[in-house]
Motif scaffolding. Structure first.
Motif, short mmCIF file in Angstrom:
data_model
loop_
_atom_site.label_atom_id
_atom_site.label_comp_id
_atom_site.label_asym_id
_atom_site.label_seq_id
_atom_site.Cartn_x
_atom_site.Cartn_y
_atom_site.Cartn_z
N ARG A 11 75.59 49.60 55.62
CA ARG A 11 76.08 49.62 57.00
C ARG A 11 76.22 48.20 57.53
N ALA A 13 76.12 46.54 61.45
CA ALA A 13 75.62 47.05 62.73
C ALA A 13 75.70 46.00 63.84
N PRO A 14 76.92 45.59 64.19
CA PRO A 14 77.04 44.57 65.23
C PRO A 14 76.71 45.09 66.63
N SER A 15 76.21 44.20 67.46
CA SER A 15 75.96 44.54 68.87
C SER A 15 77.10 43.96 69.70
N GLU A 47 76.15 48.94 67.82
CA GLU A 47 74.79 48.90 68.38
C GLU A 47 74.82 48.52 69.87
N TYR A 212 65.22 48.02 69.87
CA TYR A 212 65.95 47.84 68.62
C TYR A 212 65.22 48.43 67.40
N VAL A 216 67.03 51.36 65.22
CA VAL A 216 67.60 51.02 63.93
C VAL A 216 66.97 51.86 62.81
N ARG A 230 71.57 42.37 56.06
CA ARG A 230 71.63 41.70 57.37
C ARG A 230 71.05 40.30 57.24
N LEU A 234 66.24 38.49 60.50
CA LEU A 234 65.62 39.80 60.75
C LEU A 234 64.54 40.16 59.72
N1 GLU Z 1 72.59 44.87 65.93
C1 GLU Z 1 71.82 43.82 65.34
C2 GLU Z 1 72.46 42.49 65.61
O1 GLU Z 1 73.64 42.44 65.92
C3 GLU Z 1 71.72 43.93 63.83
C4 GLU Z 1 70.78 44.95 63.44
C5 GLU Z 1 70.60 45.18 61.96
O2 GLU Z 1 71.46 44.85 61.14
O3 GLU Z 1 69.58 45.77 61.67
O4 GLU Z 1 71.78 41.50 65.52
#
Ligand code: GLU
Length: 296
Positions: A11, A13-15, A47, A212, A216, A230, A234
């Motif tokens: 996946r 998962a951009p915010s 996200e 978050y 997630v 990612r 993180l």
């Molecule tokens: N939505 C998060 C971000 O843009 C990424 C989360 C993830 O990949 O777990 O930083």
């Protein structure tokens, strides 16, 4: 086995809280290539968890920029799929269900410390607050939660008192001293210690927004993600999330963290680096390959 059955589900998962920049582009490209090379499925998850910071315009820009880079996904808010909805703002029931499970098992507790109190502890220590010397930090994420509201033992009756999370902050009680190890597919073996590298972390916000870490894990599990790709910023969050997986007995995905792209001063790129927004580079005539720093 049917040909459409894929073992790999990845996946991105951009915010939508700003424009995507060069750092995002490179991480998402790696996620795309790994899914493509595994003949797997790539999920795009929007996200937009935080209603104050997420903007529909940024969500549109994000999809457009990703398409321009040549990144394709098989499931997402724009194309649908079996595990939808793919925007976090539409997945509240999943998060509530996870909150209930964690509450029933005594893994979370309400916290009334305000953000101000917590940053006050960090910035202006006074007599009854831990001094700066004894204060612990979570990498570069800021001060570790000092445990002000943490009950002495895992609370057993909270589920009778709270039927909804709204009104207070909720934190996950980390098992102090427990090692969290994982074999990162890019960086190799990782080891963190709960209570030393990170403290009790937020699960739900007082203003009724899920945090978050909770969202997630709920989503990666529900969407049957087999590998999370990612940024290396993180890594510590991965350790926190592993504790949630363990707590619930859920299988963990594999982890692949990507090296961070640094700016000319050696600092991490953030959304405020508008000069490095994919949009800006595009307007200046960069090609997708140049943005990605690759030969496609
Ligand atoms: N939505 C998060 C971000 O843009 C990424 C989360 C993830 O990949 O777990 O930083």
């Amino acid at each position: 086995m049917s040909e459409s059955f894929h073992w790999y589900r990845g996946r991105i998962a951009p915010s939508p809280t700003g424009l995507l920049h060069l750092g995002h582009a490179r991480t998402f490209w790696i996620a795309y290539v790994r899914a493509r090379d595994a003949a797997g499925t790539l999920v795009l998850r929007n996200e937009d968890l935080d209603p104050q910071r997420s903007k529909a315009d940024f969500a549109d820009a994000m999809l457009e920029d990703l398409h321009w880079l040549g990144i394709h996904w098989q499931e997402g808010p724009d194309v649908g799929g079996t595990f939808g909805p793919y925007s976090q703002s539409e997945r509240r029931d999943h998060y509530l269900s996870l909150w209930h499970q964690l509450l029933a098992r005594g893994f979370i507790y309400p916290c009334t410390c305000s953000r101000r109190e917590l940053s006050g502890i960090a910035l202006a220590p006074h007599d009854d607050a831990p001094s700066r010397k004894t204060m612990r930090f979570e990498g570069d994420e800021g001060p570790m939660y000092p445990g002000t509201c943490r009950p002495k033992s895992a609370p057993s009756n909270l589920a009778d008192q709270y039927t909804s999370p709204a009104g207070v902050n909720w934190r996950f009680r980390v098992p102090d001293g427990e090692a969290v190890t994982f074999n990162d597919r890019h960086f190799g073996p990782q080891r963190f210690t709960a209570g030393e590298d990170f403290g009790d972390f937020p699960i739900w916000r007082r203003d009724d927004v899920p945090a978050y870490q909770l969202a997630v894990v709920a989503d990666d599990h529900a969407m049957q993600i087999t590998e999370v790709v990612r940024g290396a910023d993180l890594l510590l969050s991965t350790a926190r999330q592993i504790l949630i997986y363990r707590t619930l007995g859920w299988p963990e995905p594999q982890w692949f963290h990507t090296p961070l792209v640094l700016d000319e001063r050696g600092e991490r790129l953030a959304k405020r680096h508008d000069a490095l927004a994919i949009r800006t580079l595009r307007e200046q005539g960069w090609t997708p390959q140049q943005v990605l720093g690759i030969d496609k």
